[in-house]
Design a protein around this motif. Structure first.
Motif, PDB file in Angstrom:
ATOM      1  N   ALA A  39       0.826  -1.202   0.000  1.00  0.00           N
ATOM      2  CA  ALA A  39       0.000   0.000   0.000  1.00  0.00           C
ATOM      3  C   ALA A  39       0.863   1.256   0.000  1.00  0.00           C
ATOM      4  CB  ALA A  39      -0.933  -0.006   1.213  1.00  0.00           C
ATOM      5  N   ALA A  40       1.949   1.224   0.793  1.00  0.00           N
ATOM      6  CA  ALA A  40       2.844   2.376   0.823  1.00  0.00           C
ATOM      7  C   ALA A  40       3.486   2.604  -0.536  1.00  0.00           C
ATOM      8  CB  ALA A  40       3.914   2.179   1.896  1.00  0.00           C
ATOM      9  N   GLY A  41       3.859   1.531  -1.223  1.00  0.00           N
ATOM     10  CA  GLY A  41       4.454   1.673  -2.543  1.00  0.00           C
ATOM     11  C   GLY A  41       3.476   2.233  -3.564  1.00  0.00           C
ATOM     12  N   LEU A  45      -4.751   1.561   6.597  1.00  0.00           N
ATOM     13  CA  LEU A  45      -5.081   0.143   6.720  1.00  0.00           C
ATOM     14  C   LEU A  45      -5.633  -0.200   8.088  1.00  0.00           C
ATOM     15  CD1 LEU A  45      -2.153  -1.655   4.827  1.00  0.00           C
ATOM     16  CD2 LEU A  45      -4.411  -1.023   3.985  1.00  0.00           C
ATOM     17  N   THR A  46      -5.208   0.509   9.100  1.00  0.00           N
ATOM     18  CA  THR A  46      -5.731   0.254  10.444  1.00  0.00           C
ATOM     19  C   THR A  46      -6.980   1.068  10.744  1.00  0.00           C
ATOM     20  OG1 THR A  46      -4.239   1.937  11.364  1.00  0.00           O
ATOM     21  CG2 THR A  46      -3.466  -0.356  11.345  1.00  0.00           C
ATOM     22  N   ARG A  84      -7.209  -2.427   2.823  1.00  0.00           N
ATOM     23  CA  ARG A  84      -7.596  -2.163   4.210  1.00  0.00           C
ATOM     24  C   ARG A  84      -8.517  -3.271   4.731  1.00  0.00           C
ATOM     25  NH1 ARG A  84     -10.446   2.383   3.608  1.00  0.00           N
ATOM     26  NH2 ARG A  84      -8.595   3.709   3.861  1.00  0.00           N
ATOM     27  N   ILE A  85      -9.500  -3.646   3.919  1.00  0.00           N
ATOM     28  CA  ILE A  85     -10.440  -4.698   4.341  1.00  0.00           C
ATOM     29  C   ILE A  85      -9.714  -6.026   4.530  1.00  0.00           C
ATOM     30  CG2 ILE A  85     -12.469  -6.026   3.628  1.00  0.00           C
ATOM     31  CD1 ILE A  85     -13.431  -3.523   2.157  1.00  0.00           C
ATOM     32  N   PHE A  86      -8.837  -6.372   3.568  1.00  0.00           N
ATOM     33  CA  PHE A  86      -8.103  -7.626   3.670  1.00  0.00           C
ATOM     34  C   PHE A  86      -7.151  -7.616   4.863  1.00  0.00           C
ATOM     35  CE2 PHE A  86      -4.652 -10.551   2.321  1.00  0.00           C
ATOM     36  CZ  PHE A  86      -5.419 -11.700   2.211  1.00  0.00           C
ATOM     37  N   PHE A  87      -6.559  -6.474   5.136  1.00  0.00           N
ATOM     38  CA  PHE A  87      -5.650  -6.330   6.275  1.00  0.00           C
ATOM     39  C   PHE A  87      -6.389  -6.607   7.586  1.00  0.00           C
ATOM     40  CE2 PHE A  87      -3.334  -3.858   9.471  1.00  0.00           C
ATOM     41  CZ  PHE A  87      -2.027  -4.239   9.228  1.00  0.00           C
ATOM     42  N   ILE A 142      -6.460   0.915  -2.161  1.00  0.00           N
ATOM     43  CA  ILE A 142      -6.177   1.046  -0.731  1.00  0.00           C
ATOM     44  C   ILE A 142      -7.332   0.498   0.113  1.00  0.00           C
ATOM     45  CG2 ILE A 142      -5.612   2.633   1.145  1.00  0.00           C
ATOM     46  CD1 ILE A 142      -3.408   2.244  -0.926  1.00  0.00           C
ATOM     47  N   THR A 143      -8.567   0.804  -0.280  1.00  0.00           N
ATOM     48  CA  THR A 143      -9.707   0.326   0.510  1.00  0.00           C
ATOM     49  C   THR A 143      -9.804  -1.204   0.536  1.00  0.00           C
ATOM     50  OG1 THR A 143     -10.936   2.362   0.121  1.00  0.00           O
ATOM     51  CG2 THR A 143     -12.206   0.416   0.757  1.00  0.00           C
TER      52      THR A 143
END
Length: 330
Positions: free
Chosen positions: A29-31, A61-62, A88-91, A84-85
């Protein structure tokens, strides 16, 4: 006491693997944000460094979302929505799943035990996982029996670890206690093999097993021939005297060692020759067992073994079983 084998790693290994996957998602995500950093703006109007992008990915993500770094261009907002979303859900699913997996492991094992006890039928219970018990199990596995159809009972946790490594169901406890045998499903077993290290223990286990499994076939191994009648009276269907059998083979080996090799071959089902049992086929009824296509050693009639050459088995009958030598291909 009862353990169902399953293919899984330790909880700590599972947690470590999932945390590494979470870090991979974080840096991914950062990349993504760093590649489109011109579409994001922080509150101080400074250009975003990779550290800023990593910080934004972490709070996104949090689901913390401080709002100090925000997407301002349509492309950056689309990127956040599309990539990103979902990350985030998968994280979050990954972290919550790890917690739930650790917390519910004991409940899951208990459920699997209940399911196993409900459906286990016509299996084999092996009491003792020493040399005799281990060899008996290897023979059954080599003859085509599935590991799920074998339950090992022993008082040695180390031995049971080795049995579990073979994919066998294990029960830790003394088989002289009826509740331990019931936990192993002995009341529903087709056969029970007693391979304890002491003859007196074998007698007591046989008594207990026959009481709770009146229809099971019980095979017991003992060291001294003088205890055969005790095992028979206790309910054993077959008794194997391990010390005398080994002694006979030792005596034969001094003069005819090749005979011992052939006996070992016959007792090893994985390759070479093996002694097996089969039903009489319709076209064999009425024929002599000495003239069949297989080398027949004996005929089982009405549950009794009659050796070939006896007058009463000059002709095989319907319902007979033949003990014969079969060729096994490795």
């Amino acid at each position: 006491m009862l353990r169902i084998p399953e293919n899984q790693t330790s909880p700590w290994s599972a947690i470590t693997r999932r945390m590494l996957l979470a870090l991979v998602l974080l840096f991914l995500a950062a990349g993504i944000v760093y590649l489109d950093r011109d579409g994001y703006r922080d509150v101080q109007e400074n250009p975003l460094s990779f550290l800023d992008c990593l910080y934004y990915a972490t709070v996104s993500l949090t689901t913390t979302g401080y709002g100090d770094i925000t997407p301002v261009t349509p492309g950056a907002r689309l990127l956040t929505t599309v990539l990103i979303t979902p990350l985030r859900i998968f994280f979050l699913i990954l972290l919550v799943g790890t917690t739930l997996a650790v917390l519910t492991e004991r409940s899951r094992q208990a459920f699997r035990i209940q399911q196993w006890r409900r459906r286990v039928r016509n299996h084999t219970v092996v009491v003792g996982f020493g040399t005799k018990g281990r060899t008996a199990i290897n023979t059954m596995l080599g003859d085509g029996m599935q590991p799920a159809d074998i339950v090992v009972v022993d008082t040695d946790a180390t031995e049971l670890e080795a049995a579990a490594g073979m994919g066998l169901v294990t029960v830790l406890g003394s088989a002289t206690k009826s509740e331990v045998l019931r936990l192993a499903g002995a009341q529903h077993a087709a056969s029970i093999i007693i391979a304890t290290s002491r003859d007196d223990t074998a007698v007591l286990v046989t008594l207990t097993a026959r009481e709770i499994a009146p229809n099971a076939k019980i095979v017991a191994a003992i060291r001294e021939a003088e205890n055969i009648h005790l095992l028979r009276q206790s309910g054993a269907d077959s008794v194997v005297v391990s010390s005398e059998t080994a002694g006979r083979l030792l005596g034969i080996a001094t003069s005819t060692p090749r005979v011992v090799e052939m006996v070992e071959d016959l007792l090893t089902p994985e390759a070479g020759f093996a002694v097996a049992e089969r039903d009489v086929e319709p076209d064999e009824i009425g024929g002599s067992p000495r003239h069949l296509r297989d080398i027949v050693l004996g005929v089982v009639r009405d549950g009794r073994l009659v050796r070939v050459g006896e007058p009463e088995v000059d002709a095989v009958e319907s319902g007979d079983k033949l003990l014969y030598i079969r060729r096994v291909h490795a």
